[in-house]
Write a protein that holds these residues in place. Structure first.
Motif, mmCIF file in Angstrom:
data_model
loop_
_atom_site.group_PDB
_atom_site.id
_atom_site.type_symbol
_atom_site.label_atom_id
_atom_site.label_comp_id
_atom_site.label_asym_id
_atom_site.label_seq_id
_atom_site.Cartn_x
_atom_site.Cartn_y
_atom_site.Cartn_z
ATOM 1 N N ILE A 1 -7.757 -2.525 44.366
ATOM 2 C CA ILE A 1 -6.304 -1.943 44.610
ATOM 3 C C ILE A 1 -5.965 -1.640 43.139
ATOM 4 N N ARG A 2 -6.081 -2.886 42.432
ATOM 5 C CA ARG A 2 -5.537 -2.604 41.068
ATOM 6 C C ARG A 2 -6.419 -3.247 40.329
ATOM 7 N N TYR B 1 3.084 -3.128 38.941
ATOM 8 C CA TYR B 1 3.269 -2.074 37.987
ATOM 9 C C TYR B 1 1.888 -1.283 38.152
ATOM 10 N N PRO C 1 6.700 0.609 53.140
ATOM 11 C CA PRO C 1 6.450 0.619 51.690
ATOM 12 C C PRO C 1 7.201 2.013 51.290
ATOM 13 N N SER D 1 -1.258 0.678 38.230
ATOM 14 C CA SER D 1 -2.771 0.453 37.444
ATOM 15 C C SER D 1 -3.735 1.434 37.696
ATOM 16 N N GLN E 1 7.596 2.475 47.651
ATOM 17 C CA GLN E 1 6.963 2.939 46.633
ATOM 18 C C GLN E 1 7.653 3.255 45.473
ATOM 19 N N ASP F 1 6.948 -2.206 49.460
ATOM 20 C CA ASP F 1 6.125 -2.165 48.526
ATOM 21 C C ASP F 1 6.565 -1.314 47.380
ATOM 22 N N GLN G 1 -4.124 0.603 57.844
ATOM 23 C CA GLN G 1 -3.680 1.262 56.442
ATOM 24 C C GLN G 1 -2.112 1.907 56.990
ATOM 25 N N THR H 1 0.297 -1.549 58.430
ATOM 26 C CA THR H 1 1.618 -1.083 57.547
ATOM 27 C C THR H 1 2.017 0.289 58.158
ATOM 28 N N ILE I 1 5.861 0.181 43.038
ATOM 29 C CA ILE I 1 5.308 0.687 41.897
ATOM 30 C C ILE I 1 5.939 0.961 40.857
ATOM 31 N N PHE J 1 -2.025 7.793 43.861
ATOM 32 C CA PHE J 1 -2.312 6.290 43.154
ATOM 33 C C PHE J 1 -3.488 5.596 43.695
ATOM 34 N N ARG K 1 3.586 11.090 48.500
ATOM 35 C CA ARG K 1 3.817 10.279 49.512
ATOM 36 C C ARG K 1 4.445 11.252 51.001
HETATM 37 N N1 SAH Z 1 -1.247 1.475 53.343
HETATM 38 C C1 SAH Z 1 -0.352 0.798 52.730
HETATM 39 C C2 SAH Z 1 -0.547 0.414 51.178
HETATM 40 C C3 SAH Z 1 -1.980 -0.544 51.229
HETATM 41 S S1 SAH Z 1 -2.175 -0.847 49.460
HETATM 42 C C4 SAH Z 1 0.940 1.824 52.727
HETATM 43 O O1 SAH Z 1 0.685 3.020 52.588
HETATM 44 O O2 SAH Z 1 1.862 1.498 52.374
HETATM 45 C C5 SAH Z 1 -0.952 -2.097 48.990
HETATM 46 C C6 SAH Z 1 0.052 -1.665 48.054
HETATM 47 O O3 SAH Z 1 -0.588 -1.734 46.675
HETATM 48 C C7 SAH Z 1 0.694 -0.183 48.137
HETATM 49 O O4 SAH Z 1 1.844 -0.129 48.847
HETATM 50 C C8 SAH Z 1 1.070 -0.011 46.655
HETATM 51 O O5 SAH Z 1 2.443 -0.336 46.672
HETATM 52 C C9 SAH Z 1 0.055 -0.999 46.013
HETATM 53 N N2 SAH Z 1 -0.758 -0.137 45.112
HETATM 54 C C10 SAH Z 1 -1.822 0.717 45.548
HETATM 55 N N3 SAH Z 1 -2.494 1.273 44.674
HETATM 56 C C11 SAH Z 1 -1.829 0.995 43.441
HETATM 57 C C12 SAH Z 1 -1.954 1.030 42.160
HETATM 58 N N4 SAH Z 1 -2.981 1.881 41.633
HETATM 59 N N5 SAH Z 1 -1.317 0.505 41.317
HETATM 60 C C13 SAH Z 1 -0.386 -0.517 41.530
HETATM 61 N N6 SAH Z 1 -0.155 -0.555 42.921
HETATM 62 C C14 SAH Z 1 -0.849 0.009 43.873
#
Ligand code: SAH
Ligand code: SF4
Ligand code: F3S
Length: 455
Positions: free
Chosen positions: A49-50, A350, A277, A352, A279, A318, A201, A250, A320, A163, A291
């Motif tokens: 994810i990051r 933050y 979330p 990524s 974001q 969540d 997800q 989620t 970012i 993202f 989104r």
């Molecule tokens: N399916 C869930 C999220 C799964 S990933 C949803 O849509 O809410 C979990 C969290 O990781 C995300 O909600 C986001 O805040 C974070 N995330 C995802 N990609 C990211 C990235 N490229 N950089 C930083 N945080 C990220």
């Protein structure tokens, strides 16, 4: 018996998948071990994810060099999202790895292991599936407390947030047969489990019909009664037994429906807690993130939750910080959104940049790292004050708490959670692990409530 050491990183879906892997490999004669030294097969179920998540895995792999030197027959496999993202490239990058298996290829693991063992060849399977892959496998619960368990209800994600790497690593969205979900939940309850968490997800886009579980065909499906939606599934699991708590994660703000909120309201055992979330709190950034909702839509959803379920409903998010082109004012909108909602908790990161995502292809990752980190610090500080504020509201109230085990700090104290997902610590006296008890809250900090057993 051969020994399997399996370690999971990333989201709950990975922890749940590892239990499926343990079940598949148990049939091949592998039993689980927590001791690396005695393991014959090490599997890391990885997260992409990051960038940091992938760095952690690469560091972990370095720890295995000595083990492998001492025991050349040791097999090391990479599962999950990093396997899917990097495919056979991973074998060149990390020479110690023998197996690369993506999230939809775990049924093939016995063959992949045999190939390494018998033919001394490295093996890879990263084919993604369009169908639900594991619904009739009974998971082997790993490190279980015997009280709470995850149940996967769907796989993949069709949302394409700009993202996010998940749609590339997990493939298309598909829902699992509701009967197999309810059977798994009943089975857990009969074994003494008291809480299940339905996982996906994007659980609110769960959709299943008798004719087909292919989403494309479903949209053309005319008889609406034949379709099982997430609210139906939630109700089906809630009806199993009032003593079985149901949670889910989620929810995507664009998909959560009033029907779902009503099921939460109508069933005491469906927990008053929603992870929703956001974001970002700024509509331009949300659009850029793809989104598909804006600030106003999000705040309206939160209003719906508070109106239908009540102001006490636990809400988490969540966030970012420092997404491509985010200005100070736009970051300020995230802070004011937080002030508007007053979340119980948030997971904060933050930005990524991830290879292959829409944002990586289309936008410049132009916010300096120190700015991203400073903005992150600001939202973390705000969240901490809000968590404390929300927790203070519970003081002097009495909550039904499901006792999950001993407090980390002392065996004289028990630990449990309220319906709103708040952790409560209280003296052992009468509480029994696995039971519900009433606890009156006496004190709190931003993470935990402290109380006394009432009944
Ligand atoms: N399916 C869930 C999220 C799964 S990933 C949803 O849509 O809410 C979990 C969290 O990781 C995300 O909600 C986001 O805040 C974070 N995330 C995802 N990609 C990211 C990235 N490229 N950089 C930083 N945080 C990220
Ligand atoms: Fe990623 Fe968006 Fe899917 Fe969540 S909904 S997994 S953030 S693409
Ligand atoms: Fe990570 Fe994959 Fe989950 S990228 S967050 S383990 S779906």
């Amino acid at each position: 018996m051969a020994k399997l050491f399996i370690q999971s990183y990333g989201c709950a879906m990975n922890f749940s998948d590892s239990e499926i892997v343990a079940s598949i490999l148990k049939k091949e004669g592998y039993s689980l071990t927590n001791n690396l030294e005695e393991s014959d097969l090490i599997l890391l179920n990885t997260c992409s994810i990051r960038e940091k998540a992938e760095e952690t895995i690469r560091k972990r792999l370095k720890n295995f060099n000595n083990l492998k030197r001492r025991k050349p027959s040791l097999i090391i496999g990479i599962l999950g999202c990093m396997a899917e993202r990097l495919k056979d490239k991973l074998l060149n990058e990390e020479k110690i790895v023998d197996i690369v298996a993506g999230p939809d290829s775990y049924r093939d693991l016995p063959n992949l292991v045999k190939k390494v063992k018998n033919d001394d060849e490295k093996s890879v399977n990263t084919i993604l599936s369009l169908e639900e892959t594991y619904e009739n496998i009974e998971p082997v619960r790993i490190n279980t407390n015997g009280i709470t368990a995850f149940i996967s209800i769907m796989r993949g994600c069709d949302n394409m947030c700009s993202f996010c790497v998940v749609p590339f690593t997990r493939g298309r969205e598909r829902s699992r047969n509701p009967k197999s979900i309810v059977d798994e939940a009943k089975n857990l309850f009969n074994k003494g489990y008291k809480e299940i968490t339905l996982l996906g997800q994007n659980v609110d886009s769960y959709k299943w019909s008798k004719e087909t579980n292919n989403k494309k065909k479903l949209e053309k499906f005319s008889d609406i009664n034949e379709i099982i939606k997430f609210s139906d599934l939630l109700e089906m699991t809630a009806k199993i037994n009032p003593d079985l708590r149901v949670r889910f994660s989620t929810s995507h703000p664009k998909d959560i429906t009033t029907d779902v909120l009503n099921v939460i309201k109508n069933y005491e055992n469906v927990c008053n807690y929603i992870h929703l979330p956001a974001q970002s709190g700024n509509s331009r950034i949300l659009k850029k993130m793809n989104r598909t909702y804006d600030r106003e839509w999000y705040l309206n959803k939160v209003d719906d939750i508070k109106t239908i379920i009540g102001k006490d409903c636990g809400i988490s998010s969540d966030f970012i910080t420092g997404f491509c082109s985010e200005t100070e004012d736009e970051h300020g909108d995230t802070l004011t959104l937080m002030d508007n909602v007053i979340y119980d908790y948030s997971y904060m990161f933050y930005y990524s940049e991830r290879p292959g995502t829409l944002a990586q292809r289309k936008y410049e990752d132009d916010i300096p790292l120190d700015t991203k980190k400073r903005r992150l610090d600001e939202i973390i500080k705000k969240q901490n004050t809000h968590s404390l504020k929300r927790n203070k509201l519970t003081i002097d109230n009495t909550y039904k708490v499901l006792v999950e085990g001993y407090s980390k700090k002392s065996d004289d104290f028990l630990k449990g959670r309220t319906s709103e997902n708040k952790v409560v610590i209280f003296p052992k006296k009468n509480g029994v692990i696995g039971n519900y008890v009433d606890v009156k809250i006496r004190d709190c900090n931003s993470a935990t409530l402290f109380g006394d057993y009432v009944r």
